[in-house]
Write a protein that holds these residues in place. Structure first.
Motif, short mmCIF file in Angstrom:
data_model
loop_
_atom_site.label_atom_id
_atom_site.label_comp_id
_atom_site.label_asym_id
_atom_site.label_seq_id
_atom_site.Cartn_x
_atom_site.Cartn_y
_atom_site.Cartn_z
N GLN A 171 0.84 -1.19 0.00
CA GLN A 171 0.00 0.00 0.00
C GLN A 171 0.88 1.25 0.00
N SER A 172 0.27 2.38 -0.34
CA SER A 172 1.01 3.64 -0.25
C SER A 172 1.13 4.07 1.21
N GLN A 173 2.14 4.91 1.50
CA GLN A 173 2.31 5.37 2.88
C GLN A 173 1.11 6.20 3.36
N PRO A 174 0.53 7.08 2.52
CA PRO A 174 -0.67 7.81 2.98
C PRO A 174 -1.83 6.88 3.33
N THR A 175 -2.00 5.80 2.57
CA THR A 175 -3.08 4.86 2.87
C THR A 175 -2.86 4.21 4.23
N VAL A 176 -1.63 3.79 4.51
CA VAL A 176 -1.33 3.18 5.80
C VAL A 176 -1.54 4.18 6.93
N SER A 177 -1.18 5.43 6.70
CA SER A 177 -1.40 6.46 7.72
C SER A 177 -2.90 6.65 8.00
N ILE A 178 -3.73 6.59 6.95
CA ILE A 178 -5.18 6.69 7.12
C ILE A 178 -5.68 5.50 7.94
N TRP A 179 -5.19 4.29 7.63
CA TRP A 179 -5.60 3.10 8.38
C TRP A 179 -5.21 3.22 9.86
N LEU A 180 -4.00 3.73 10.10
CA LEU A 180 -3.54 3.89 11.49
C LEU A 180 -4.43 4.88 12.23
N ALA A 181 -4.81 5.96 11.57
CA ALA A 181 -5.70 6.93 12.21
C ALA A 181 -7.04 6.29 12.54
N ARG A 182 -7.53 5.44 11.65
CA ARG A 182 -8.80 4.76 11.89
C ARG A 182 -8.70 3.81 13.08
N LEU A 183 -7.55 3.09 13.18
CA LEU A 183 -7.37 2.17 14.30
C LEU A 183 -7.24 2.93 15.62
N ARG A 184 -6.55 4.05 15.59
CA ARG A 184 -6.43 4.88 16.80
C ARG A 184 -7.81 5.35 17.26
N GLU A 185 -8.63 5.76 16.30
CA GLU A 185 -9.97 6.22 16.66
C GLU A 185 -10.80 5.07 17.24
N HIS A 186 -10.65 3.90 16.66
CA HIS A 186 -11.42 2.74 17.12
C HIS A 186 -11.03 2.36 18.55
N LEU A 187 -9.73 2.42 18.87
CA LEU A 187 -9.26 1.95 20.17
C LEU A 187 -9.06 3.09 21.17
N HIS A 188 -9.34 4.33 20.74
CA HIS A 188 -9.26 5.50 21.64
C HIS A 188 -7.87 5.61 22.29
N ASP A 189 -6.84 5.41 21.47
CA ASP A 189 -5.46 5.49 21.98
C ASP A 189 -4.55 5.78 20.80
N PRO A 190 -3.50 6.57 21.00
CA PRO A 190 -2.57 6.84 19.88
C PRO A 190 -1.80 5.61 19.43
N LEU A 191 -1.63 4.61 20.29
CA LEU A 191 -1.02 3.33 19.98
C LEU A 191 0.48 3.41 19.69
N PHE A 192 0.89 4.32 18.82
CA PHE A 192 2.31 4.47 18.48
C PHE A 192 2.66 5.96 18.48
N ILE A 193 3.80 6.28 19.12
CA ILE A 193 4.27 7.65 19.21
C ILE A 193 5.57 7.76 18.43
N ARG A 194 5.64 8.80 17.57
CA ARG A 194 6.85 8.97 16.75
C ARG A 194 8.01 9.41 17.64
N THR A 195 9.14 8.70 17.55
CA THR A 195 10.36 9.02 18.30
C THR A 195 11.54 8.93 17.34
N PRO A 196 12.72 9.42 17.76
CA PRO A 196 13.89 9.30 16.88
C PRO A 196 14.22 7.86 16.51
N ALA A 197 13.84 6.91 17.36
CA ALA A 197 14.13 5.49 17.08
C ALA A 197 13.01 4.82 16.30
N GLY A 198 11.95 5.55 15.97
CA GLY A 198 10.84 4.97 15.23
C GLY A 198 9.54 5.13 15.98
N MET A 199 8.53 4.39 15.56
CA MET A 199 7.20 4.47 16.16
C MET A 199 7.16 3.60 17.42
#
Length: 307
Positions: free
Chosen positions: A34-62
């Motif tokens: 998939q494209s990176q924007p599509t995956v970002s949209i899916w991640l936003a949908r999962l965050r909304e579903h679970l009411h949690d950010p789930l992954f936080i961007r850091t220098p070492a990754g998500m």
């Protein structure tokens, strides 16, 4: 907002599983195709579903949040269960199976096919029991309901929902006493007209013989009618009567009763012997095993499945 009873899409669970391992949206997009924007949209949908950010961007990754750490185990259990579900099949082990198979067949097949099939099944599947049933107007319903597992023979009236596989072709022969006083090397049409016959009144191919007799304007001199092949060999062996029948049963009876096999002097349409089963049981493991045994024992190499 989603309600607590709604479940996330499978693709969102796969995203969560991959992102937890890779900690990279870019790498997840590559693995999912998939494209990176599509995956970002899916991640936003999962965050909304679970009411949690789930992954936080850091220098070492998500980096996963505590909620993501708590959910990764259940997520992977769900994915593994789905994988098992998609690959699920009741196994059939012939060596340990305890099962009955019901096969519809003609009495000719009792002589020509059943002994060899039974010997194979007893050697490979000692807990399996075979039951032979008639081919009749109830055969199609029996296959559909599971009352019968297979039908083996020439059954041209079976209709939709029935799979079939050709096993072998049949033509027609005549049997006579090897010491027949008037028939030596060859059975002529003249002799066929004048000699006495034993007529078999049953069998799914009988109509083909009757049609040929009408077409050739031959009326046989019938001395005896039999409903099946039981006793036919002994009768031909001890009389001067002849009989016309499909080659497979003819050659089997000839060998058992020391009879002469003659080419049928009139043209009779041949037919194919097939095994038939209902579409409901096409993927059922036990039915598949039985069909494979029949095909190996009696089928010609390369015979194709027919729907």
């Amino acid at each position: 907002m989603t309600t607590p009873t709604e479940l996330p899409d499978l693709k969102l669970l796969q995203l969560f599983d991959l992102l937890y391992d890779t900690r990279s949206v870019t790498r997840v997009a590559e693995q999912l195709g998939q494209s990176q924007p599509t995956v970002s949209i899916w991640l936003a949908r999962l965050r909304e579903h679970l009411h949690d950010p789930l992954f936080i961007r850091t220098p070492a990754g998500m980096a996963p949040t505590p909620q993501a750490d708590a959910l990764i185990g259940p997520c992977r259990e769900i994915l593994e269960s789905l994988r098992r579900f998609s690959a699920w099949e009741i196994a059939f082990d012939p060596a340990t199976a305890q099962r009955r198979f019901r096969i519809c067949m003609t009495d000719a097949s009792h002589v020509t096919l059943l002994p060899r099939l039974l010997a194979h099944v007893r050697a490979q599947a000692p807990g399996v029991r075979l039951e032979a049933a008639r081919i009749d107007g109830n055969t199609e319903r029996a296959l559909e309901s599971g009352e019968a597992d297979l039908a083996i023979g020439y059954v041209p009236w079976l209709s939709g929902g029935i799979y079939q596989q050709q096993l072998y072709e049949q033509d027609w022969v005549c049997l006579a006493n090897r010491h027949h006083p008037r028939i030596r090397k060859r059975l002529s049409v003249k002799a066929y007209r004048s000699e006495g016959h034993v007529a078999i009144t049953a069998g799914t191919g009988t109509a083909l013989l009757e049609q040929a007799l009408v077409r050739e304007r031959i009326e046989r001199q019938i001395a005896l009618e039999l409903p099946g092949f039981l006793g036919l060999g002994a009768i031909v062996q001890t009389t001067d009567l002849i009989t016309t029948l499909p080659r497979h049963i003819g050659e089997t009876l000839a060998q058992a009763s020391d009879l002469a096999v003659h080419a049928c002097p009139i043209p009779v349409d041949g037919f194919a012997v097939r095994q038939h089963w209902h579409a409901r049981y096409h993927h059922e493991a036990g039915n598949r095993w039985l069909r494979s045994v029949v095909a190996r024992l009696f089928g010609a190499a390369g015979n194709r499945l027919e729907g």
